[in-house]
Design a protein around this motif. Structure first.
Motif, PDB file in Angstrom:
ATOM      1  N   PRO A  25      59.790  73.179  45.260  1.00  0.00           N
ATOM      2  CA  PRO A  25      59.146  73.688  44.052  1.00  0.00           C
ATOM      3  C   PRO A  25      59.284  72.683  42.912  1.00  0.00           C
ATOM      4  O   PRO A  25      60.210  71.864  42.899  1.00  0.00           O
ATOM      5  N   LEU A 280      52.405  87.022  45.429  1.00  0.00           N
ATOM      6  CA  LEU A 280      53.366  86.801  46.514  1.00  0.00           C
ATOM      7  C   LEU A 280      52.843  87.377  47.831  1.00  0.00           C
ATOM      8  O   LEU A 280      52.994  86.755  48.896  1.00  0.00           O
ATOM      9  N   LEU A 296      51.502  77.092  45.108  1.00  0.00           N
ATOM     10  CA  LEU A 296      51.421  78.091  44.044  1.00  0.00           C
ATOM     11  C   LEU A 296      51.448  77.400  42.689  1.00  0.00           C
ATOM     12  O   LEU A 296      52.249  76.479  42.475  1.00  0.00           O
ATOM     13  N   VAL A 317      59.978  82.631  46.222  1.00  0.00           N
ATOM     14  CA  VAL A 317      59.343  81.322  46.406  1.00  0.00           C
ATOM     15  C   VAL A 317      60.097  80.517  47.457  1.00  0.00           C
ATOM     16  O   VAL A 317      59.498  79.902  48.354  1.00  0.00           O
ATOM     17  N   GLU A 318      61.425  80.531  47.362  1.00  0.00           N
ATOM     18  CA  GLU A 318      62.229  79.783  48.330  1.00  0.00           C
ATOM     19  C   GLU A 318      62.112  80.379  49.723  1.00  0.00           C
ATOM     20  O   GLU A 318      62.056  79.649  50.726  1.00  0.00           O
ATOM     21  N   ALA A 324      55.857  75.508  44.696  1.00  0.00           N
ATOM     22  CA  ALA A 324      55.351  76.220  43.529  1.00  0.00           C
ATOM     23  C   ALA A 324      55.520  75.338  42.303  1.00  0.00           C
ATOM     24  O   ALA A 324      56.625  74.874  42.011  1.00  0.00           O
TER      25      ALA A 324
END
Length: 352
Positions: A25, A280, A296, A317-318, A324
């Motif tokens: 990210p 998500l 993202l 996200v992880e 992202a």
């Protein structure tokens, strides 16, 4: 799926910008007006359409030079690496994938990009047109051919509306356009319904509220019924000055499932949480169908998210393994996530 290199030339506020990325990210921070949103807007143009702000190509060029802009990227995708380039050409833009001219639709085969911006916070309280665009972007991320179907329908719709405005009454002029609209409209409606079904099928994130989605609209969904409705509605449409039946009139309804409350009646924080939940879910559905999570773009994502929800977003996200790009005013907003940090300021881009 991730960008490994990004280059901008004369794009918005950036004369030139270069990023080498490692797949993690990316936390992009800096003062307001520094060009953070411009950076992720450039990335959004690596997907079909007009990007996260819906800007015309002419409006993307750095001023006052206005000499044209270009965005290039190296992408690691499930089917191998790709080089993508897009740039302004006259009033439009060109696309190349791996050195060969390509359509915007083809971008969806090389890279999937989803975004959430502050402007979208008003999604549930604005008009139906914005929600249709959101629905179609979601559908396109899951069903790449949706873009061509939507273009076919929109072209025929514009031509039919032109006949209506010109007062044409000859059935022969309408029949061919209505046949195209019926065929494309039925596929459009089917794609949208399939996309919502795929979102509903993925596991919900327990930290964010689940939204129950439904397509709201009148009129038939199958080709034969839509063709007949268009034919029978010509007189009414001529009186109204536009086409009054078809999937271009649909709306996207959403309900906060746990409370049974329509999204438009929820608090600002609840509406934001519902949007995060949908993005998500969309990302998980893309990952299931495409083999990798999409890129993202989360602009000013910490707005209206308390510390607990922010931490939950970072965990999600992880867990997705998604690259992202998250923007904010300071690096402290991204504590708790293993991210590549990029500072944006008057001197351009640099490590944070």
């Amino acid at each position: 799926m991730a960008l490994t290199r990004l280059r901008l030339s004369h794009f918005r506020s950036h004369v030139a910008a270069a990023l080498d990325l490692d797949g993690r990210p990316v936390a992009v921070f800096g003062p307001n007006g520094a060009g953070k949103t411009n950076l992720i807007e450039a990335i959004s143009l690596l997907s079909p359409g007009r990007g996260l702000r819906g800007a015309a190509p002419d409006d993307l060029a750095r001023r006052p030079e206005a000499i044209g802009w270009k965005v290039t990227a190296a992408v690691a995708a499930p089917d191998g690496p790709h080089e993508i380039a897009t740039w302004s050409e006259g009033a439009g833009r060109r696309v190349e994938i791996d050195g060969k001219a390509a359509s915007q639709t083809a971008l969806g085969g090389a890279l999937r990009v989803l975004w959430l911006t502050p402007a979208m916070d008003r999604l549930w309280t604005e008009g139906a047109a914005e929600r249709r665009r959101f629905l179609d972007r979601t559908t396109l991320s899951l069903i790449p051919e949706h873009g061509e179907v939507a273009l076919s329908y929109d072209r025929a719709l514009r031509e039919r509306n032109r006949l209506i405005r010109d007062g044409v009454r000859d059935p022969g002029w309408f029949a061919a356009l209505e046949d195209t609209m019926a065929t494309a409209g039925a596929r459009l409606a089917a794609h949208r319904a399939a996309a919502l079904a795929r979102l509903a099928a993925v596991a919900a994130d327990p930290a964010f509220p689940r939204a129950e989605l439904a397509i709201e609209g009148e009129g038939p969904r199958e080709a034969a019924g839509l063709r007949e409705a268009l034919r029978e509605g010509r007189g009414r449409d001529l009186a109204a000055g536009r086409t009054l039946v078809g999937p271009h009139r649909d709306d996207l309804g959403a309900v906060y499932a746990a409370k049974g409350v329509a999204a438009r009646l929820c608090s600002t924080g609840e509406q934001k949480a519902l949007l995060v939940s949908l993005v998500l879910a969309n990302a998980r559905a893309v990952a299931e169908g495409f083999g990798r999570a999409p890129v993202l773009l989360l602009d000013e994502i910490t707005a209206h998210l308390d510390e607990g929800r922010r931490a939950s977003l970072f965990r999600a996200v992880e867990a997705l393994g998604a690259q992202a790009f998250m923007t904010g005013t300071g690096p402290e907003l991204f504590e708790g996530i293993d991210a590549q940090r990029v500072a944006v300021g008057e001197a351009g881009l640099g490590p944070g």
